[in-house]
Design a protein around this motif. Sequence first.
Motif, PDB file in Angstrom:
ATOM      1  N   THR A  77       0.847  -1.185   0.000  1.00  0.00           N
ATOM      2  CA  THR A  77       0.000   0.000   0.000  1.00  0.00           C
ATOM      3  C   THR A  77       0.884   1.237   0.000  1.00  0.00           C
ATOM      4  OG1 THR A  77      -1.888   1.051   1.112  1.00  0.00           O
ATOM      5  CG2 THR A  77      -0.224   0.024   2.525  1.00  0.00           C
ATOM      6  N   GLU A 134      -2.676  -6.238  -2.283  1.00  0.00           N
ATOM      7  CA  GLU A 134      -2.558  -4.812  -2.581  1.00  0.00           C
ATOM      8  C   GLU A 134      -3.766  -4.071  -2.019  1.00  0.00           C
ATOM      9  OE1 GLU A 134      -1.769  -1.764  -6.344  1.00  0.00           O
ATOM     10  OE2 GLU A 134      -2.341  -3.855  -6.719  1.00  0.00           O
ATOM     11  N   VAL A 135      -3.493  -3.011  -1.258  1.00  0.00           N
ATOM     12  CA  VAL A 135      -4.558  -2.201  -0.663  1.00  0.00           C
ATOM     13  C   VAL A 135      -4.411  -0.779  -1.198  1.00  0.00           C
ATOM     14  CG1 VAL A 135      -5.628  -1.370   1.452  1.00  0.00           C
ATOM     15  CG2 VAL A 135      -4.526  -3.623   1.417  1.00  0.00           C
ATOM     16  N   LYS A 136      -5.322  -0.382  -2.076  1.00  0.00           N
ATOM     17  CA  LYS A 136      -5.267   0.952  -2.654  1.00  0.00           C
ATOM     18  C   LYS A 136      -6.053   1.921  -1.776  1.00  0.00           C
ATOM     19  CE  LYS A 136      -4.699  -0.583  -7.450  1.00  0.00           C
ATOM     20  NZ  LYS A 136      -5.229  -0.522  -8.836  1.00  0.00           N
TER      21      LYS A 136
END
Length: 347
Positions: A77, A134-136
């Motif tokens: 992130t 994945e952390v947007k």
Amino acid sequence: MTNDLSLRLPTRRTRATTTMTTTRLMTTLLALVSAALIPCAADAPAQRRTTRGRAAAARTTAATPAPSSQKVINVQTEPRAAVWMDNLRRGTTDEAGRLTIKNVPAGRRTLRVRARGFRERTLTLTPAQRGDLEVKLAPTTDEAELLFQQAEDAREGTFKNPDGSRPDAAELYRGALKLRPRFPEARVGLARVLLAEDRFDDALEEIAAARRLRPVYPEASAVEGRVLRELAEYDESVAAYRRAIREGRGFQPEAHTGLAIVLEDQGDYAGAVESFRKAIAQLSDTEPVLYQMIGAAYEKLERWKDAVAAYEKYLELAPEGRLAPAINSIIEQLRQQAAEQQDSTPE
């Protein structure tokens, strides 16, 4: 569930004088704790004031989840983002935005990510989730949220003014609350600051305000338990900690740790051990000091073998920890006592 207890603000009493030892270095996670709680790094000022840490954990085999039930999550992130799992802070991403979370228990988990200048995000991890994630995050211009983020970082000691001075976390929280009065997280953060400043009645007022906004609020109840313990309101403190555990559906390591400390202070060492063990299991070995704390409780019970196992686990997890020299200096003596105890036990 009613919240009469949390809204009843007791008159401040003279704090009971307690005997504090050099081994008592934490009051929780959770803060510890805080989140958690051990929060833990976030509550450093309170830890310095009430270095009540004892040890917390279970027999090693009972306290640590089986490796086969654990997994690893690699979060990707924004850089320097704070990451929580099940409301337990698991670390901060590096400059590349990566953080590896080890010892993730099996089952459905909640992941929360917050980075300065971005909107906080919470997502649910399925039991099958493992490996890279994945952390947007989306940018935010919400002034209340931005002030809250600065306040959290200031309280945790990770944010400084351009001139190098440390900002006033309490004022930042108040700024966020002025813009958004219905902001329970800011109320709890401010309560933690007030607790660290020994402003107990003010802290209880903030907790009560937070619980009016969110009646079921495990973290608020856990912080309330800490404040009441400082006021020597031990029965009320136990009730608040137990409420936090109920509200968290059993998962509230800060409350389990705080409850253990109160029980130990009251001489219920067996009860303290049980609560420490629950905290250790929930923290997945992220707070080695809990093993020191439970080791001390085992010593009170003259369970020398268990004390040794707990101290050895601390040394395994934190060989260079600040408590390591003291533990190394007594562990051989405890081994001898454990051997003598075993030899004297009738077959």
